[in-house]
Motif scaffolding. Structure first.
Motif, PDB file in Angstrom:
ATOM      1  N   PRO A  23      -9.201  -6.417   9.167  1.00  0.00           N
ATOM      2  CA  PRO A  23      -8.487  -7.209   8.163  1.00  0.00           C
ATOM      3  C   PRO A  23      -7.113  -7.656   8.667  1.00  0.00           C
ATOM      4  O   PRO A  23      -6.494  -6.974   9.498  1.00  0.00           O
ATOM      5  CB  PRO A  23      -8.353  -6.250   6.977  1.00  0.00           C
ATOM      6  N   PRO A  24      -6.626  -8.803   8.196  1.00  0.00           N
ATOM      7  CA  PRO A  24      -5.280  -9.256   8.574  1.00  0.00           C
ATOM      8  C   PRO A  24      -4.232  -8.190   8.235  1.00  0.00           C
ATOM      9  O   PRO A  24      -4.316  -7.552   7.187  1.00  0.00           O
ATOM     10  CB  PRO A  24      -5.086 -10.517   7.722  1.00  0.00           C
ATOM     11  N   GLY A  25      -3.292  -8.023   9.139  1.00  0.00           N
ATOM     12  CA  GLY A  25      -2.269  -6.999   8.941  1.00  0.00           C
ATOM     13  C   GLY A  25      -2.609  -5.663   9.551  1.00  0.00           C
ATOM     14  O   GLY A  25      -1.847  -4.696   9.412  1.00  0.00           O
TER      15      GLY A  25
ATOM     16  N   ASP B 291      -2.710  -0.930   4.754  1.00  0.00           N
ATOM     17  CA  ASP B 291      -1.818  -0.442   3.705  1.00  0.00           C
ATOM     18  C   ASP B 291      -1.130   0.869   4.074  1.00  0.00           C
ATOM     19  O   ASP B 291       0.079   1.024   3.878  1.00  0.00           O
ATOM     20  CB  ASP B 291      -2.596  -0.267   2.395  1.00  0.00           C
ATOM     21  N   ASN B 292      -1.896   1.836   4.569  1.00  0.00           N
ATOM     22  CA  ASN B 292      -1.295   3.136   4.904  1.00  0.00           C
ATOM     23  C   ASN B 292      -0.226   3.026   5.982  1.00  0.00           C
ATOM     24  O   ASN B 292       0.872   3.576   5.826  1.00  0.00           O
ATOM     25  CB  ASN B 292      -2.381   4.123   5.331  1.00  0.00           C
ATOM     26  N   PRO B 293      -0.502   2.351   7.114  1.00  0.00           N
ATOM     27  CA  PRO B 293       0.554   2.255   8.134  1.00  0.00           C
ATOM     28  C   PRO B 293       1.768   1.474   7.654  1.00  0.00           C
ATOM     29  O   PRO B 293       2.903   1.789   8.055  1.00  0.00           O
ATOM     30  CB  PRO B 293      -0.138   1.570   9.315  1.00  0.00           C
ATOM     31  N   ALA B 294       1.568   0.469   6.799  1.00  0.00           N
ATOM     32  CA  ALA B 294       2.723  -0.252   6.262  1.00  0.00           C
ATOM     33  C   ALA B 294       3.633   0.699   5.501  1.00  0.00           C
ATOM     34  O   ALA B 294       4.867   0.649   5.625  1.00  0.00           O
ATOM     35  CB  ALA B 294       2.265  -1.399   5.364  1.00  0.00           C
ATOM     36  N   LYS B 295       3.039   1.592   4.727  1.00  0.00           N
ATOM     37  CA  LYS B 295       3.821   2.562   3.962  1.00  0.00           C
ATOM     38  C   LYS B 295       4.505   3.580   4.870  1.00  0.00           C
ATOM     39  O   LYS B 295       5.705   3.845   4.723  1.00  0.00           O
ATOM     40  CB  LYS B 295       2.902   3.282   2.965  1.00  0.00           C
ATOM     41  N   LEU B 296       3.774   4.143   5.812  1.00  0.00           N
ATOM     42  CA  LEU B 296       4.338   5.188   6.677  1.00  0.00           C
ATOM     43  C   LEU B 296       5.422   4.642   7.591  1.00  0.00           C
ATOM     44  O   LEU B 296       6.489   5.258   7.745  1.00  0.00           O
ATOM     45  CB  LEU B 296       3.230   5.836   7.512  1.00  0.00           C
ATOM     46  N   PHE B 297       5.176   3.493   8.198  1.00  0.00           N
ATOM     47  CA  PHE B 297       6.082   2.978   9.219  1.00  0.00           C
ATOM     48  C   PHE B 297       7.137   2.013   8.682  1.00  0.00           C
ATOM     49  O   PHE B 297       8.012   1.580   9.425  1.00  0.00           O
ATOM     50  CB  PHE B 297       5.276   2.293  10.327  1.00  0.00           C
ATOM     51  N   GLY B 298       7.043   1.663   7.401  1.00  0.00           N
ATOM     52  CA  GLY B 298       8.080   0.846   6.797  1.00  0.00           C
ATOM     53  C   GLY B 298       7.944  -0.646   7.032  1.00  0.00           C
ATOM     54  O   GLY B 298       8.940  -1.369   7.023  1.00  0.00           O
ATOM     55  N   PHE B 299       6.707  -1.118   7.213  1.00  0.00           N
ATOM     56  CA  PHE B 299       6.483  -2.561   7.283  1.00  0.00           C
ATOM     57  C   PHE B 299       6.444  -3.143   5.873  1.00  0.00           C
ATOM     58  O   PHE B 299       6.063  -2.448   4.908  1.00  0.00           O
ATOM     59  CB  PHE B 299       5.145  -2.883   7.963  1.00  0.00           C
TER      60      PHE B 299
END
Length: 294
Positions: A19-21, A281-289
């Protein structure tokens, strides 16, 4: 310095694009030793594994974001990561090597933070060196908290179970690499899977679904690691992320094509919604994207 197999030279397009992102939650970049001198005693070097080659892998696989993780090869000198972050842009962040806390000053930490580094990897693998003693570990944990960074943990070859006591008092986000280095021959009842589930129950612990090709004892197509990943996903789907671990350091066997590893992840998570959660979604939350535009 031992010889190991290099990364696959021709990454293919996966049968299904992610998926995109999608975020590659761990890859490494290296370079010419004349520009980036290796740390004395480094276990390996791979000067052809440049950020340009990493970007090509991501373009082929359809990966939009990534975390550049400092290798033990360079220790506390993060020049290669700083250069890669500048070149690769805002969709990439960095993860330092924890030696930086013992060997560099506050100004250097501020430089890393400003460049997009917001985590540090603590290696417990004695064979690779770069392992902090207990006093430096505690001091580094305090600095992570002050900086607002997460802790990343590389378990010893024998797995995460032996390290959980050291992590027990750490209250910041913790990302445990490589499915805790479970023993695939023991299946889902391996003590490392049990220990990892208990860590996930703490609420601040995350797991990286990576290194399936090395955790497997059966070899390709790595059927024996699928149930391990699936039990971790079932236990805490909101705190799982995925990574290539490109360029696959210290590989005793030729690494697979990176598309094979993405397709292995698809077997871990057959549901499209679950794939998006873990890859985007999960990496965006953990890494602050920022959230990826819909």
């Amino acid at each position: 310095m031992a010889d190991y197999h290099p990364f696959h030279p021709s990454p293919r397009r996966p049968a299904i694009l992610p998926p995109p992102g999608t975020c590659d939650s761990q890859f490494h970049v290296l370079g010419d030793p004349e520009t980036y001198p290796t740390r004395p005693g480094a276990a390996y070097q791979m000067p052809t594994a440049t950020w340009e080659r990493a970007r090509h892998v991501h373009e082929q696989l359809g990966i939009s974001r990534g975390i550049i993780v400092q290798t033990t090869t360079y220790g506390a000198d993060h020049s290669v990561v700083l250069d890669a972050l500048k070149a690769m842009g805002a969709n990439y962040k960095g993860c330092a090597n924890a030696l930086v806390f013992a060997e560099k000053d506050e100004a250097y930490l501020a430089e890393l933070d400003a460049a997009g580094v917001n985590g540090a990897r603590f290696s417990f693998r004695e064979a690779l060196g770069a392992v902090l003693n207990d006093e430096d570990f505690r001091a580094a944990t305090d600095r992570l908290r002050d900086l607002g960074w997460y802790m990343k943990v590389q378990p010893e070859q024998t797995g995460i179970a032996q390290h959980v006591d050291k992590l027990s008092g750490v209250d910041i986000p913790i990302l445990i690499d490589h499915m805790g280095r479970a023993d695939a021959s023991k299946g889902v009842n391996d003590e490392n899977i049990t220990a990892l589930k208990k860590q996930l129950d703490r609420g601040n612990v995350w797991v990286m679904l990576s290194l399936g090709e090395k955790i497997s004892v059966e070899g390709a197509p790595f059927d024996d690691v699928v149930p391990l990943a699936q039990t971790l996903i079932e236990h805490a789907p909101e705190r799982c992320v995925w990574a290539t671990d490109w360029p696959h350091p210290v590989s005793k066997n030729p690494p697979p094509n990176d598309a094979d590893l993405l397709e292995l992840f698809y077997r871990y998570a057959p549901d499209e919604g679950l794939r998006k959660q873990i890859l985007v979604d999960n990496p965006a939350k953990l890494f602050g994207f920022e959230a990826w535009p819909q």
